[in-house]
Design an enzyme around this catalytic site. Structure first.
Site, PDB file in Angstrom:
ATOM      1  N   ALA A  66       0.642  -1.330   0.032  1.00 58.50           N
ATOM      2  CA  ALA A  66      -0.114   0.173  -0.510  1.00 58.50           C
ATOM      3  C   ALA A  66       1.353   1.442   0.224  1.00 58.50           C
ATOM      4  O   ALA A  66       2.090   0.712  -0.162  1.00 58.50           O
ATOM      5  CB  ALA A  66      -0.451  -0.004   0.866  1.00 58.50           C
ATOM      6  N   GLY A 112       0.313  -4.969   1.379  1.00 58.93           N
ATOM      7  CA  GLY A 112      -0.735  -5.128  -0.006  1.00 58.93           C
ATOM      8  C   GLY A 112      -0.408  -5.783  -1.422  1.00 58.93           C
ATOM      9  O   GLY A 112      -1.401  -5.898  -1.945  1.00 58.93           O
ATOM     10  N   GLU A 115      -1.157  -9.163  -0.115  1.00 57.56           N
ATOM     11  CA  GLU A 115      -2.261  -9.044  -0.120  1.00 57.56           C
ATOM     12  C   GLU A 115      -2.968  -9.424  -1.234  1.00 57.56           C
ATOM     13  O   GLU A 115      -3.873 -10.060  -1.231  1.00 57.56           O
ATOM     14  CB  GLU A 115      -2.730  -8.727   1.693  1.00 57.56           C
ATOM     15  CG  GLU A 115      -2.323  -8.406   2.052  1.00 57.56           C
ATOM     16  CD  GLU A 115      -2.682  -7.364   3.197  1.00 57.56           C
ATOM     17  OE1 GLU A 115      -2.253  -6.104   3.071  1.00 57.56           O
ATOM     18  OE2 GLU A 115      -2.047  -7.685   4.056  1.00 57.56           O
ATOM     19  N   GLU A 135       4.370  -4.951   7.414  1.00 53.16           N
ATOM     20  CA  GLU A 135       4.148  -4.222   8.378  1.00 53.16           C
ATOM     21  C   GLU A 135       4.204  -3.526   9.347  1.00 53.16           C
ATOM     22  O   GLU A 135       4.376  -3.027   9.589  1.00 53.16           O
ATOM     23  CB  GLU A 135       2.100  -4.404   7.480  1.00 53.16           C
ATOM     24  CG  GLU A 135       1.757  -4.356   6.819  1.00 53.16           C
ATOM     25  CD  GLU A 135       1.883  -5.309   6.126  1.00 53.16           C
ATOM     26  OE1 GLU A 135       2.268  -5.948   6.191  1.00 53.16           O
ATOM     27  OE2 GLU A 135       1.076  -5.275   5.198  1.00 53.16           O
TER      28      GLU A 135
HETATM   29  N1  COA Z   1       4.686   3.105  -0.425  1.00 54.30           N
HETATM   30  C1  COA Z   1       4.848   4.255  -1.229  1.00 54.30           C
HETATM   31  N2  COA Z   1       5.806   4.057  -1.922  1.00 54.30           N
HETATM   32  C2  COA Z   1       6.973   2.990  -2.183  1.00 54.30           C
HETATM   33  C3  COA Z   1       6.217   2.176  -1.803  1.00 54.30           C
HETATM   34  C4  COA Z   1       5.011   2.299  -0.548  1.00 54.30           C
HETATM   35  N3  COA Z   1       5.008   0.636  -0.567  1.00 54.30           N
HETATM   36  N4  COA Z   1       7.630   1.077  -2.013  1.00 54.30           N
HETATM   37  C5  COA Z   1       8.622   1.502  -2.402  1.00 54.30           C
HETATM   38  N5  COA Z   1       7.665   3.028  -3.026  1.00 54.30           N
HETATM   39  C6  COA Z   1       8.667   4.364  -3.710  1.00 54.30           C
HETATM   40  C7  COA Z   1       9.422   4.439  -2.593  1.00 54.30           C
HETATM   41  O1  COA Z   1      10.039   5.727  -1.882  1.00 54.30           O
HETATM   42  C8  COA Z   1      10.563   4.945  -4.501  1.00 54.30           C
HETATM   43  O2  COA Z   1      10.092   6.404  -4.449  1.00 54.30           O
HETATM   44  P1  COA Z   1      11.235   7.553  -4.697  1.00 54.30           P
HETATM   45  O3  COA Z   1      11.897   7.369  -5.745  1.00 54.30           O
HETATM   46  O4  COA Z   1       9.849   8.657  -4.863  1.00 54.30           O
HETATM   47  O5  COA Z   1      11.785   7.546  -3.429  1.00 54.30           O
HETATM   48  C9  COA Z   1      10.228   4.493  -4.845  1.00 54.30           C
HETATM   49  O6  COA Z   1       8.666   3.409  -4.667  1.00 54.30           O
HETATM   50  C10 COA Z   1      11.326   2.631  -5.593  1.00 54.30           C
HETATM   51  O7  COA Z   1      11.874   2.629  -4.877  1.00 54.30           O
HETATM   52  P2  COA Z   1      13.413   2.408  -3.313  1.00 54.30           P
HETATM   53  O8  COA Z   1      12.631   1.998  -2.287  1.00 54.30           O
HETATM   54  O9  COA Z   1      13.934   3.104  -4.146  1.00 54.30           O
HETATM   55  O10 COA Z   1      13.596   1.022  -4.377  1.00 54.30           O
HETATM   56  P3  COA Z   1      14.767  -0.260  -4.219  1.00 54.30           P
HETATM   57  O11 COA Z   1      14.486  -1.218  -4.703  1.00 54.30           O
HETATM   58  O12 COA Z   1      16.066   0.925  -3.245  1.00 54.30           O
HETATM   59  O13 COA Z   1      13.955  -1.444  -2.694  1.00 54.30           O
HETATM   60  C11 COA Z   1      11.999  -2.157  -1.480  1.00 54.30           C
HETATM   61  C12 COA Z   1      12.307  -1.892  -3.219  1.00 54.30           C
HETATM   62  C13 COA Z   1      10.681  -3.033  -2.237  1.00 54.30           C
HETATM   63  C14 COA Z   1      12.616  -3.438  -0.598  1.00 54.30           C
HETATM   64  C15 COA Z   1      11.837  -0.998  -0.854  1.00 54.30           C
HETATM   65  O14 COA Z   1      11.120   0.042  -2.080  1.00 54.30           O
HETATM   66  C16 COA Z   1      10.447  -1.372   0.107  1.00 54.30           C
HETATM   67  O15 COA Z   1      11.146  -1.790   1.154  1.00 54.30           O
HETATM   68  N6  COA Z   1       8.669  -0.619  -0.150  1.00 54.30           N
HETATM   69  C17 COA Z   1       8.175  -0.654   0.771  1.00 54.30           C
HETATM   70  C18 COA Z   1       7.628  -1.736   1.185  1.00 54.30           C
HETATM   71  C19 COA Z   1       6.605  -2.369   2.297  1.00 54.30           C
HETATM   72  O16 COA Z   1       6.511  -2.167   3.518  1.00 54.30           O
HETATM   73  N7  COA Z   1       4.979  -2.294   1.632  1.00 54.30           N
HETATM   74  C20 COA Z   1       4.198  -2.167   3.040  1.00 54.30           C
HETATM   75  C21 COA Z   1       3.257  -1.080   2.899  1.00 54.30           C
HETATM   76  S1  COA Z   1       2.399  -1.194   4.081  1.00 54.30           S
END
Ligand code: COA
Length: 260
Positions: A66, A112, A115, A135
């Site tokens: 999400a 999400g 999910e 989460e």
């Molecule tokens: N919500 C909002 N933005 C998200 C996102 C999320 N769940 N997951 C990734 N993004 C965005 C990042 O903020 C980034 O945006 P920016 O370039 O404007 O800063 C872009 O997507 C790329 O992500 P980034 O983190 O730079 O990529 P990465 O390869 O370094 O890491 C992940 C990949 C998936 C490990 C990392 O993005 C992450 O941990 N995301 C969140 C996962 C999460 O906690 N999901 C559950 C949410 S309830």
């Protein structure tokens, strides 16, 4: 209907819905959830669509969760509303469609995103896919069905570990856990899912819809899945698909199902 955050395309009986926010790793914001609801609804009510595929755009992510930026300032009431609305408009909605929905998990499926994949009827992953429910690392719990569907799919102990550690598992681990049915290369992912869809399309849409309802009933508290099966079984006898399927068998020809 025009969409901003998803793409919905129809070809050869299959509607493919692609979540299209690659720069945000296809994170689900309010608009995406709303658009997904409309796209799934339209595909389910379109008699030409026999199977729905859902995937993420780009090579990195199915859906990375999400959109955290949208809910980071929410209070208790807003948090409750967010989860309840999400269940209704997308996650429960997809699970209860009568058209088969396959998740083609092409990369990160987190929070999400996992999910959503779990709300689909089954999942196929590409070798690079990574799955998890992170989460608790954000101070919250999975709120779109993750605490319920993950244990159903992988067992309570594995779900507890995945949720408590907030860790990610590989596609091969997910296959071993039964979370995904197949693992193929990223290039093969969509053609492979289309191949499964083709096999599904040989069969009666009416009967498949009843089978989905009956299987889902077994996982709902307070609902007797066996009773639902008996009812669904009986209902099939009143359909054109049943007449066509049994007649075709006796006439030694391929059935031509209309879904009526
Ligand atoms: N919500 C909002 N933005 C998200 C996102 C999320 N769940 N997951 C990734 N993004 C965005 C990042 O903020 C980034 O945006 P920016 O370039 O404007 O800063 C872009 O997507 C790329 O992500 P980034 O983190 O730079 O990529 P990465 O390869 O370094 O890491 C992940 C990949 C998936 C490990 C990392 O993005 C992450 O941990 N995301 C969140 C996962 C999460 O906690 N999901 C559950 C949410 S309830």
């Amino acid at each position: 209907m025009d969409f901003n955050t998803i793409i919905s395309e129809f070809k050869n009986g299959i509607t493919t819905i692609t979540i299209n926010r690659p720069t945000k790793l296809n994170a689900l914001n309010k608009e995406t959830i709303k658009e997904l609801h409309y796209a799934f609804k339209a595909a389910d009510t379109d008699s030409k669509t026999r199977v729905i595929l859902v995937t993420g755009s780009g090579e990195k992510a199915f859906v990375a969760g999400a959109d955290i930026s949208e809910f980071s300032s929410f209070d208790v009431k807003e948090g409750l509303k967010l989860a309840a609305k999400g269940h209704k408009t997308l996650f429960d909605f997809v699970e209860n469609l009568s058209t088969p929905v396959i998740a083609a998990v092409n990369g990160f499926a987190l929070g999400g995103g996992l999910e959503l994949a779990m709300a689909c009827h089954f999942r196929v992953a590409s070798t690079n896919a990574k799955m998890g429910l992170p989460e608790v690392s954000l101070g919250v719990i999975p709120g779109y069905g993750g605490t319920q569907r993950l244990p159903q799919l992988v067992g309570k102990g594995r779900a507890m570990e995945m949720i408590m550690t907030a860790g990610m598992i590989t596609a091969d681990q997910a296959l071993d856990y039964g979370l995904v049915n197949h693992v193929v290369t990223q290039e093969e992912l969509i053609p492979f899912c289309e191949g499964i869809a083709k096999k599904i399309m040989n069969n009666s849409p009416k009967a498949i819809g009843e089978a989905i309802k009956s299987i889902n009933a077994g996982f709902k508290s307070g609902v007797n899945g066996y009773k639902k099966e008996i009812k669904g079984f009986g209902k099939c006898f009143g359909t054109e698909d049943f007449t066509e399927g049994t007649t075709a068998f006796l006439e030694k020809r391929k059935a031509n199902f209309t879904g009526n």
